[in-house]
Design a protein around this motif. Structure first.
Motif, PDB file in Angstrom:
ATOM      1  N   THR A  93       8.215   2.224 -26.429  1.00  0.00           N
ATOM      2  CA  THR A  93       9.239   1.829 -25.460  1.00  0.00           C
ATOM      3  C   THR A  93       9.145   0.334 -25.166  1.00  0.00           C
ATOM      4  O   THR A  93      10.165  -0.358 -25.089  1.00  0.00           O
ATOM      5  CB  THR A  93       9.071   2.634 -24.150  1.00  0.00           C
ATOM      6  N   LEU A  94       7.947  -0.173 -25.032  1.00  0.00           N
ATOM      7  CA  LEU A  94       7.750  -1.601 -24.781  1.00  0.00           C
ATOM      8  C   LEU A  94       8.260  -2.433 -25.956  1.00  0.00           C
ATOM      9  O   LEU A  94       8.895  -3.476 -25.757  1.00  0.00           O
ATOM     10  CB  LEU A  94       6.273  -1.884 -24.521  1.00  0.00           C
ATOM     11  N   LYS A  95       8.006  -1.976 -27.181  1.00  0.00           N
ATOM     12  CA  LYS A  95       8.497  -2.694 -28.360  1.00  0.00           C
ATOM     13  C   LYS A  95      10.017  -2.723 -28.390  1.00  0.00           C
ATOM     14  O   LYS A  95      10.631  -3.743 -28.714  1.00  0.00           O
ATOM     15  CB  LYS A  95       7.963  -2.034 -29.640  1.00  0.00           C
ATOM     16  N   ARG A  96      10.644  -1.615 -28.063  1.00  0.00           N
ATOM     17  CA  ARG A  96      12.111  -1.572 -28.030  1.00  0.00           C
ATOM     18  C   ARG A  96      12.669  -2.504 -26.961  1.00  0.00           C
ATOM     19  O   ARG A  96      13.668  -3.194 -27.175  1.00  0.00           O
ATOM     20  CB  ARG A  96      12.587  -0.144 -27.805  1.00  0.00           C
ATOM     21  N   LEU A  97      12.048  -2.509 -25.801  1.00  0.00           N
ATOM     22  CA  LEU A  97      12.492  -3.356 -24.706  1.00  0.00           C
ATOM     23  C   LEU A  97      12.367  -4.837 -25.071  1.00  0.00           C
ATOM     24  O   LEU A  97      13.311  -5.610 -24.872  1.00  0.00           O
ATOM     25  CB  LEU A  97      11.678  -3.053 -23.442  1.00  0.00           C
ATOM     26  N   THR A  98      11.232  -5.236 -25.604  1.00  0.00           N
ATOM     27  CA  THR A  98      11.074  -6.639 -25.976  1.00  0.00           C
ATOM     28  C   THR A  98      11.988  -7.015 -27.133  1.00  0.00           C
ATOM     29  O   THR A  98      12.497  -8.134 -27.188  1.00  0.00           O
ATOM     30  CB  THR A  98       9.613  -6.952 -26.338  1.00  0.00           C
ATOM     31  N   GLY A  99      12.246  -6.092 -28.034  1.00  0.00           N
ATOM     32  CA  GLY A  99      13.209  -6.348 -29.112  1.00  0.00           C
ATOM     33  C   GLY A  99      14.599  -6.587 -28.564  1.00  0.00           C
ATOM     34  O   GLY A  99      15.312  -7.498 -28.996  1.00  0.00           O
ATOM     35  N   ALA A 100      14.988  -5.791 -27.579  1.00  0.00           N
ATOM     36  CA  ALA A 100      16.303  -5.969 -26.950  1.00  0.00           C
ATOM     37  C   ALA A 100      16.379  -7.308 -26.235  1.00  0.00           C
ATOM     38  O   ALA A 100      17.441  -7.964 -26.235  1.00  0.00           O
ATOM     39  CB  ALA A 100      16.568  -4.826 -25.974  1.00  0.00           C
ATOM     40  N   LEU A 101      15.295  -7.739 -25.639  1.00  0.00           N
ATOM     41  CA  LEU A 101      15.287  -9.041 -24.964  1.00  0.00           C
ATOM     42  C   LEU A 101      15.500 -10.183 -25.949  1.00  0.00           C
ATOM     43  O   LEU A 101      16.087 -11.201 -25.600  1.00  0.00           O
ATOM     44  CB  LEU A 101      13.973  -9.234 -24.204  1.00  0.00           C
ATOM     45  N   PHE A 102      15.043 -10.041 -27.172  1.00  0.00           N
ATOM     46  CA  PHE A 102      15.270 -11.076 -28.178  1.00  0.00           C
ATOM     47  C   PHE A 102      16.666 -10.981 -28.795  1.00  0.00           C
ATOM     48  O   PHE A 102      17.227 -11.984 -29.231  1.00  0.00           O
ATOM     49  CB  PHE A 102      14.209 -11.004 -29.278  1.00  0.00           C
TER      50      PHE A 102
END
Length: 89
Positions: free
Chosen positions: A67-76
């Motif tokens: 979930t954290l990886k998806r969230l940070t990916g969305a932020l980029f």
């Protein structure tokens, strides 16, 4: 890594001459000192890598990491999309 780092050479030239014995080969003494420092750095960096690898494996086992990886990916992705719409001045 240390061979290309000028700070290492400055350190060797400023600090280590105190430990040189004038009756012996200076080149050999510097070489031994340099190789000793390089070996210590290699061991320390290997321990860092091993620790990071083990820590990474433990993190991967946890469910919230995905979930954290998806969230940070969305932020980029957001700023990337914004860059597509900006005009050069």
């Amino acid at each position: 890594m240390s061979a290309s780092n000028p700070k290492t050479m400055i350190f060797l030239c400023a600090f280590l001459p105190r430990f040189l014995q004038p009756e012996r080969s200076v080149t050999l003494q510097f070489t031994v000192m340099y190789l000793t420092i390089a070996a210590i750095v290699e061991v320390v960096h290997s321990l860092y890598c091993f620790t990071a690898f083990r820590f990474g494996k433990r993190l991967e086992a946890m469910g919230w990491v995905a979930t954290l990886k998806r969230l940070t990916g969305a932020l980029f992705i957001g700023p990337g999309l914004r860059l597509l719409t900006v005009r050069a001045v």
